[in-house]
Design a protein around this motif. Sequence first.
Motif, short mmCIF file in Angstrom:
data_model
loop_
_atom_site.label_atom_id
_atom_site.label_comp_id
_atom_site.label_asym_id
_atom_site.label_seq_id
_atom_site.Cartn_x
_atom_site.Cartn_y
_atom_site.Cartn_z
N GLU A 127 -124.43 54.89 31.17
CA GLU A 127 -125.72 54.24 30.96
C GLU A 127 -126.54 54.81 29.81
O GLU A 127 -127.50 54.21 29.37
CB GLU A 127 -126.54 54.23 32.26
CG GLU A 127 -126.95 55.60 32.78
CD GLU A 127 -125.89 56.28 33.65
OE1 GLU A 127 -126.19 57.38 34.15
OE2 GLU A 127 -124.79 55.75 33.83
N ARG A 128 -126.20 55.98 29.29
CA ARG A 128 -127.01 56.63 28.26
C ARG A 128 -126.30 56.89 26.95
O ARG A 128 -126.92 57.33 26.00
CB ARG A 128 -127.53 57.97 28.79
CG ARG A 128 -128.38 57.87 30.01
CD ARG A 128 -129.80 58.30 29.92
NE ARG A 128 -130.30 58.93 28.74
CZ ARG A 128 -130.78 60.16 28.71
NH1 ARG A 128 -130.75 60.91 29.77
NH2 ARG A 128 -131.30 60.63 27.61
N GLY A 129 -125.02 56.71 26.89
CA GLY A 129 -124.29 57.08 25.69
C GLY A 129 -123.85 58.53 25.78
O GLY A 129 -123.27 58.95 26.76
N TYR A 130 -124.20 59.32 24.77
CA TYR A 130 -123.81 60.73 24.73
C TYR A 130 -125.04 61.60 25.04
O TYR A 130 -126.12 61.35 24.52
CB TYR A 130 -123.25 61.10 23.36
CG TYR A 130 -121.98 60.37 23.04
CD1 TYR A 130 -120.75 60.88 23.42
CD2 TYR A 130 -122.00 59.15 22.37
CE1 TYR A 130 -119.58 60.22 23.14
CE2 TYR A 130 -120.83 58.47 22.08
CZ TYR A 130 -119.63 59.01 22.47
OH TYR A 130 -118.47 58.35 22.19
N LEU B 84 -125.46 59.40 6.92
CA LEU B 84 -126.01 58.79 8.13
C LEU B 84 -124.91 58.06 8.89
O LEU B 84 -124.22 57.21 8.36
CB LEU B 84 -127.12 57.80 7.77
CG LEU B 84 -128.34 58.41 7.07
CD1 LEU B 84 -129.32 57.31 6.69
CD2 LEU B 84 -129.00 59.44 7.94
N LEU B 85 -124.73 58.47 10.14
CA LEU B 85 -123.76 57.85 11.04
C LEU B 85 -124.48 57.46 12.32
O LEU B 85 -125.39 58.16 12.76
CB LEU B 85 -122.64 58.83 11.40
CG LEU B 85 -121.77 59.37 10.30
CD1 LEU B 85 -120.85 60.45 10.85
CD2 LEU B 85 -120.94 58.27 9.68
N ASP B 86 -124.04 56.39 12.96
CA ASP B 86 -124.62 56.12 14.27
C ASP B 86 -123.96 57.07 15.26
O ASP B 86 -122.93 57.68 14.99
CB ASP B 86 -124.48 54.65 14.66
CG ASP B 86 -123.05 54.19 14.90
OD1 ASP B 86 -122.24 54.98 15.42
OD2 ASP B 86 -122.74 53.03 14.59
N ASN B 87 -124.56 57.19 16.44
CA ASN B 87 -124.07 58.15 17.43
C ASN B 87 -122.62 57.90 17.81
O ASN B 87 -121.86 58.85 18.01
CB ASN B 87 -124.95 58.12 18.68
CG ASN B 87 -126.19 58.94 18.50
OD1 ASN B 87 -126.34 59.66 17.53
ND2 ASN B 87 -127.11 58.81 19.44
N SER C 3 -117.52 60.24 18.02
CA SER C 3 -116.09 59.96 17.95
C SER C 3 -115.40 61.02 17.08
O SER C 3 -114.35 61.55 17.44
CB SER C 3 -115.85 58.56 17.39
OG SER C 3 -114.49 58.35 17.18
N GLU C 4 -116.01 61.34 15.95
CA GLU C 4 -115.49 62.40 15.06
C GLU C 4 -115.56 63.77 15.74
O GLU C 4 -114.62 64.56 15.66
CB GLU C 4 -116.26 62.43 13.74
CG GLU C 4 -116.01 61.23 12.86
CD GLU C 4 -114.57 61.13 12.40
OE1 GLU C 4 -113.96 62.16 12.06
OE2 GLU C 4 -114.04 60.00 12.39
#
Length: 149
Positions: free
Chosen positions: A67-70, A7-10, A15-16
């Motif tokens: 404003e939304r991230g990815y 589990l990783l956050d977005n 980033s990876e």
Amino acid sequence: MLADRLLLDNGQLFSEVAQLLEQGYSVTLRGKGNSMFPFVADGRDSVVLQKAEHVGVGDIVLAQVTERGYVLHRVYKAEGERLTLMGDGNLRATERCRREDVLGKVVRILRNGRYVECSSFPERFKVECWRRLLPVRRYLLFVCRRCFK
């Protein structure tokens, strides 16, 4: 006992993904959400991303939007360095970003064990038809969602 999932956050995940794409690797991600339905369906499809050498109208891109991230959405308009993105399942909502905010471009969609080449003529034709049908997309989405349940 080892977990079968990591589990990783977005932020960490993308980033990876950005690093791998920059190094020339392809990255496969599972489609999540309904914003790209019916072309990318939640739980059904995966997308294969590569570094975006050229991005144009109709391409599906993974972009970092302030404003939304990815987001994984389609390029709806391209005006110089500015891109307007819109999910295929959206009726009005758009995002804006710069070309440099694009991490990668979807080159293939894995659907039911088969690859769909995003650059193929049949796929580009379907995408252009879908784009032009925006005024009636609400009704088409209703029918598509009923048929794909």
